[in-house]
Every structure is written in C-alpha cells, then in structure tokens.
Design an enzyme around this catalytic site. Sequence first.
Site, short mmCIF file in Angstrom:
data_model
loop_
_atom_site.label_atom_id
_atom_site.label_comp_id
_atom_site.label_asym_id
_atom_site.label_seq_id
_atom_site.Cartn_x
_atom_site.Cartn_y
_atom_site.Cartn_z
N TYR A 136 13.68 -6.63 -24.99
CA TYR A 136 15.00 -5.80 -24.90
C TYR A 136 15.98 -6.58 -24.10
CZ TYR A 136 17.50 -1.37 -23.92
OH TYR A 136 18.39 -0.47 -24.08
N LYS A 167 14.84 -6.05 -29.40
CA LYS A 167 15.83 -4.82 -29.47
C LYS A 167 17.23 -5.43 -28.93
CE LYS A 167 17.29 -0.21 -27.17
NZ LYS A 167 16.75 0.76 -26.31
#
Length: 364
Positions: A136, A167
């Site tokens: 992330y 992400k």
Amino acid sequence: ASKLQISGSYVALVTPFTDKDEVDYKKIEELVEMHVENGTAGIVPCGTTGENPTLTDEENIKIIETCVKAAKKRIQVVAGAGANNTKKAVQAAQACKDAGADCILTVIPYYNKPTQDGMYEHFKAVAEVGIPMMLYNIPGRCGCGGGGMTSATIAKCYELPPVCSIKEATGSVDFASEIRSVCDIQIVSGDDSLTLPLMSIGCKGVVSVIANIAPKQMADLCKTMKEGDVEKAQKMHFEIYKVCKGMFSESNPIPVKAAGAYMGLWKNNLRLPMTPLRKENEAALKAALKEAGLLKKKQLSTAFSTALNGSRCGFYGSRDASKRIRTQHIKAHVTPLNGSPRLAVWLKRLTDSSQRLSTARGVA
C-alpha cells in the site's frame, strides 16, 4: 510459484458500530453478503476506511474472521495488516494468515519515515510469514521522505514471492505508468476517481471506498474496462464521479459513513478522533448521491414495507402455490429497484422470512 491473481473491485470495508460503540459483527456479515451478490471481487477489512487505528487487536482479528466466514471463499478477503513497527506488522500478518485471509494489505511505515532500504527490509520481514501481500503506497498519509516508495523499491519488493500487487494511492497516473514500465506487479487504484484512467494503462482494478455504497456500479465499471469497452466505461465513470469526489469532502471515512447512513445501510457511528460529517457538507453529498441514483431511501423503505407485509399476510393453499405467490409478491415490489445495493440481501431476507412464517402456520 504463481502469485495470487487480483482483479476487479475490492471494497475498503467500513466498520459499522452500534450506538454503544461496539463493532456490529452481524452488520458486517450482511455487508459481505451484499458485496457477494453485487459482484465485488474482494473485501478489504480493517484499513483506514474501516477505522483500523481505533480498533483493538481483538476487534481487528474478529472482524477479519467474520469476513472470512461470511465470504465462504466466494470472494477474496484482503485483510488490513499494516504497522510502522516491523515486528507488529509481522505479528499482524501472521494473525491474518491464521484467521484465513487470502491476502494482506500492508502499508508503508507511517510517521517514522524509513528510507527506501528501510521500506524494503520492512516488507521483506513481513513476507517471511508466507501470506500473499498487497503493498500500500500512500505517501499522503505516511510521509516517508515525501514520495513514498520509488518504482525501483516496488520492483525489488515484487521479487519477494508473496508480494503480488500494490494499492497505488499517489494519485498519479504517470507514476503508475512508471511502475508498469519496470515490473509486472498487479496495480490497483487507491483512488475511486482514477479507476478508469489507471485501468486504461493496464492496472487491474481498485480498492474502493465508494463500493461501500455503490458496489454494483464499481464492480461493473471494472468489468467493463477489463472487457475493453472504454466508451461504456467512460459513461459509468462520469455517472459516479461526483460521488467519488464527495467521499473526500472530509477525511475518509466520514463522508462514506454519512452516505451509507442516508441510504439505510448502517448507523452513522464513528470512533474518535473521527466525527460525523459537518452539517454544511450534507447537502452537497446528498445531491451527489441523488444524481447518481443512490439515494432512494423513501422509495426503498416503501417497497421493503410493502413486500414484508405481503409476506406476512398468510398465503394458504397448496405448498407449491403458496411458495410461488409469496416469491412473485416480493419480486413484484422489489425487483424494479435494481439500482439498490441491498436488493439481493433484502430479497433473500424477505423470502426466508415469509417461509419461516408460513412454516409456523403449517404451510411449507
């Protein structure tokens, strides 16, 4: 070994709270079912949208276990397992693995701002747990020297066997292109409004906030882009664009908690330091929801009451005939509202309710 395949709309699941400030696990089960019925590819519990910083360790694991049990392997569970303490991040990853999660979402260490070497070593340690990992990259919440991970660091992390995806939440299509140019890591958008642009350069989908209130719309957008119908996808993108932007009129998850409450999906309960949406921002959010066809609370409530009353009015007669009449009655009142993310869940609940009532009366 092949890496876990990631594709489609993954909902950054909100954590519903009761009026007593307790996690509403029953509501979580209902929400997972709603996402299964509406085409969501995966559940991402216990992230920032799920108010992870305010959850206890016990709540965190129980939420993940609840999602895994409710999903029943029909959709993936990508459990939030981030920490800026590497030992704690490793422990969280192991707990998620033990809970049965398919993958973890693990964020770059926040606040203490490690170097690129530090970020790599952090993820290398987490990778030792052996559960698939979605990295992330969100420098806006983490600092990390100002820019988050470089594309070179991401490519190096991708060489770790468990790392399957990232992400990408820098908000930059250009940086996503840079990542794509140096490695084959599966990229998912961390911004709802950039889902279409990022998928146009080969990204796989989105970890979505708006999917909490518009699961079918976001799932369909991802599916349409994957199928290559860009013109249709553009239309779908603009239909929900204002809602996407409205989700960040205040800090996430404040607006999405308010929106879901307007729609009757959950109560607008948050934990401090998150506070309810300010009054001056309510009108704009409601207008965006109405324009996107998401705010039909009065209409839905009427249909729900009508269908439920019909299921209670006692359909006597033969077993087959009564079943057929009950189902037709419910569908007649609820089917026209196909835009509602709760449609499938309501229909199942209403049918089950009518069958229980009839069984009690001697009509199976």
